[in-house]
Design a protein around this motif. Structure first.
Motif, PDB file in Angstrom:
ATOM      1  N   SER A  11     -13.682  36.359   2.992  1.00 32.20           N
ATOM      2  CA  SER A  11     -12.336  36.090   2.505  1.00 32.20           C
ATOM      3  C   SER A  11     -12.260  34.668   1.973  1.00 32.20           C
ATOM      4  O   SER A  11     -12.684  33.718   2.649  1.00 32.20           O
ATOM      5  CB  SER A  11     -11.313  36.278   3.624  1.00 32.20           C
ATOM      6  OG  SER A  11     -10.054  35.795   3.240  1.00 32.20           O
ATOM      7  N   SER A  13      -9.651  32.918   1.644  1.00 30.75           N
ATOM      8  CA  SER A  13      -8.722  32.151   2.467  1.00 30.75           C
ATOM      9  C   SER A  13      -9.417  31.526   3.668  1.00 30.75           C
ATOM     10  O   SER A  13      -8.987  30.487   4.186  1.00 30.75           O
ATOM     11  CB  SER A  13      -7.570  33.043   2.933  1.00 30.75           C
ATOM     12  OG  SER A  13      -8.052  34.083   3.766  1.00 30.75           O
ATOM     13  N   GLY A  90      -5.300  25.181   5.932  1.00 29.43           N
ATOM     14  CA  GLY A  90      -4.207  25.747   5.142  1.00 29.43           C
ATOM     15  C   GLY A  90      -3.886  24.935   3.905  1.00 29.43           C
ATOM     16  O   GLY A  90      -4.781  24.386   3.252  1.00 29.43           O
ATOM     17  N   TRP A  91      -2.596  24.817   3.599  1.00 31.12           N
ATOM     18  CA  TRP A  91      -2.194  24.186   2.336  1.00 31.12           C
ATOM     19  C   TRP A  91      -2.559  22.706   2.289  1.00 31.12           C
ATOM     20  O   TRP A  91      -2.846  22.168   1.211  1.00 31.12           O
ATOM     21  CB  TRP A  91      -0.705  24.394   2.099  1.00 31.12           C
ATOM     22  CG  TRP A  91       0.214  23.693   3.075  1.00 31.12           C
ATOM     23  CD1 TRP A  91       0.740  24.196   4.224  1.00 31.12           C
ATOM     24  CD2 TRP A  91       0.700  22.353   2.952  1.00 31.12           C
ATOM     25  NE1 TRP A  91       1.524  23.260   4.854  1.00 31.12           N
ATOM     26  CE2 TRP A  91       1.537  22.114   4.094  1.00 31.12           C
ATOM     27  CE3 TRP A  91       0.535  21.331   2.025  1.00 31.12           C
ATOM     28  CZ2 TRP A  91       2.173  20.901   4.306  1.00 31.12           C
ATOM     29  CZ3 TRP A  91       1.184  20.117   2.232  1.00 31.12           C
ATOM     30  CH2 TRP A  91       1.991  19.909   3.361  1.00 31.12           C
TER      31      TRP A  91
END
Length: 391
Positions: A11, A13, A90-91
């Motif tokens: 993935s 992500s 994350g972001w």
């Protein structure tokens, strides 16, 4: 260790679950792009709208593109473990990586863009790493880690000097500071990992010695070398470089690397750090015997930096994804190839190999090494930990 369940698919992500994932993958891709592209540029077979003249771009990107990704991936992962703080993910990690990526694109394609835009973004990355790591270190009150931030800050100062003046002394200072950073981090992980392996395999961990006073002397000596370079101190620089070479060699011998020669994940660390005293000795030779600068700079860059990076990311990517510390098939070839690449490049700089065949062979070996890493580790970096833990 659990094996990876069949239903755990790669993935994208997952790359932003922990800093080492995206930055280790990115530096390996960059390694495969930068060196072949530089060979094409320097031989006149390709042209790019570079933000700096070709040689300066090559030097800058190897240190502040390739190396800075390795620093971000390792330091921002390690400091979370050292300080027991929540990882950057994350972001926030996407934004940090985006700054690094945009810097690389602007340096390669930004010839017609304003200087302030290209270099403003380019120079923002190392301070962002320092801010992330520094906040954690400050709140954890871990003064021991401050030396890393000091050296990283000095490295950033060399980057500022280089992009604003194009002075070769700044890239030389940056290389020595990189060797200092290698000495700090390598001085922590290499003897510790060696002791652990010897204990597990019936060896004598007490044979591996770390001497704090010697560790400090090595770093102070290297900072003095940088100061001497900036002050154009001539022979004094050579004397300091020679003493640093002796100190780093003695320190390395205290770690007894030959005792862990059966474990590739360990001998790669010892052998890579051996390039540090070699580089410093060759730097001393520049002032004593007028040896070319490219001799010691490639021993430092292609040797100490590139070889140790490959060794560290191969181990960290296994350990921090919850996998056994068993080197994937083909990676011993990668370790041998990267060291041969460094050796060939240094021999070419010394004039012992013809230039065109020399850089061609060195580049091919480099590509083999990092291509093997991508082949064996991309799936690991894209998949979740088999134990279900974050990261």
């Amino acid at each position: 260790m659990q094996s990876i369940p069949d239903n755990q698919h790669p993935s994208l992500s997952q790359l932003f679950a922990y800093p080492f994932r995206i930055f280790f993958l990115s530096l390996a891709v960059l390694a495969l792009v930068l060196i072949p592209l530089w060979v094409l540029v320097v031989t006149g077979k390709a042209g790019l709208p570079l933000a700096m003249p070709g040689l300066l771009w090559h030097q800058h990107e190897m240190l502040f593109g390739f190396l800075s990704a390795a620093i971000a991936g390792f330091l921002l992962t390690a400091v979370c473990v050292w300080t027991q703080t929540e990882r950057t993910h994350g972001w926030r990690l996407v934004l940090l990586w985006g700054v690094w990526l945009l810097g690389r694109l602007l340096m390669a394609l930004g010839a017609d863009l304003p200087f302030w835009l290209v270099q403003g973004i380019n120079l923002a990355f190392i301070p962002l790493i320092m801010l992330d790591a520094g906040w954690r270190i400050w709140h954890a009150r871990q003064k021991r880690q401050l030396m890393i931030l000091v050296v990283l800050g000095l490295l950033w100062a060399m980057q500022v000097g280089y992009v604003t003046s194009h002075g070769p002394v700044f890239i030389q200072g940056a290389l020595v500071l990189t060797l200092a950073l290698i000495s700090i981090i390598g001085g922590r992980i290499t003897p510790a990992f060696s002791k652990g392996w010897l204990k597990q395999h019936g060896g004598n961990p007490d044979a591996v010695r770390s001497i704090p006073a010697l560790d400090l002397a090595v770093i102070v000596n290297m900072v003095l070398v940088v100061a001497a370079l900036l002050l154009k101190a001539g022979l004094a620089t050579g004397v300091l470089a020679a003493s640093a070479a002796v100190l780093t060699l003695v320190r390395l011998l205290c770690w007894r690397g030959w005792l862990v020669r059966a474990e590739p994940l360990l001998w790669i660390l010892h052998l890579s750090i051996l390039w540090v005293p070699v580089s410093l000795a060759l730097l001393a030779g520049q002032f004593f015997f007028n040896w070319p600068t490219t001799l010691w700079s490639h021993a430092a860059g292609a040797g100490a930096v590139a070889c140790l990076i490959l060794g560290v990311i191969a181990r960290v990517a296994l350990g921090h994804t919850g996998r056994p510390l068993q080197l994937p098939r083909g990676m011993v070839v990668a370790f041998v190839a990267i060291h041969l690449a460094a050796l060939v490049r240094v021999l070419t700089a010394a004039g012992l190999l013809p230039w065109h065949p020399g850089i061609g062979i060195a580049s091919l070996l480099w590509v083999v090494a990092y291509a093997l890493f991508l082949l064996r580790y991309t799936g690991i970096l894209l998949r979740p930990r088999p134990d279900g833990r974050p990261g």
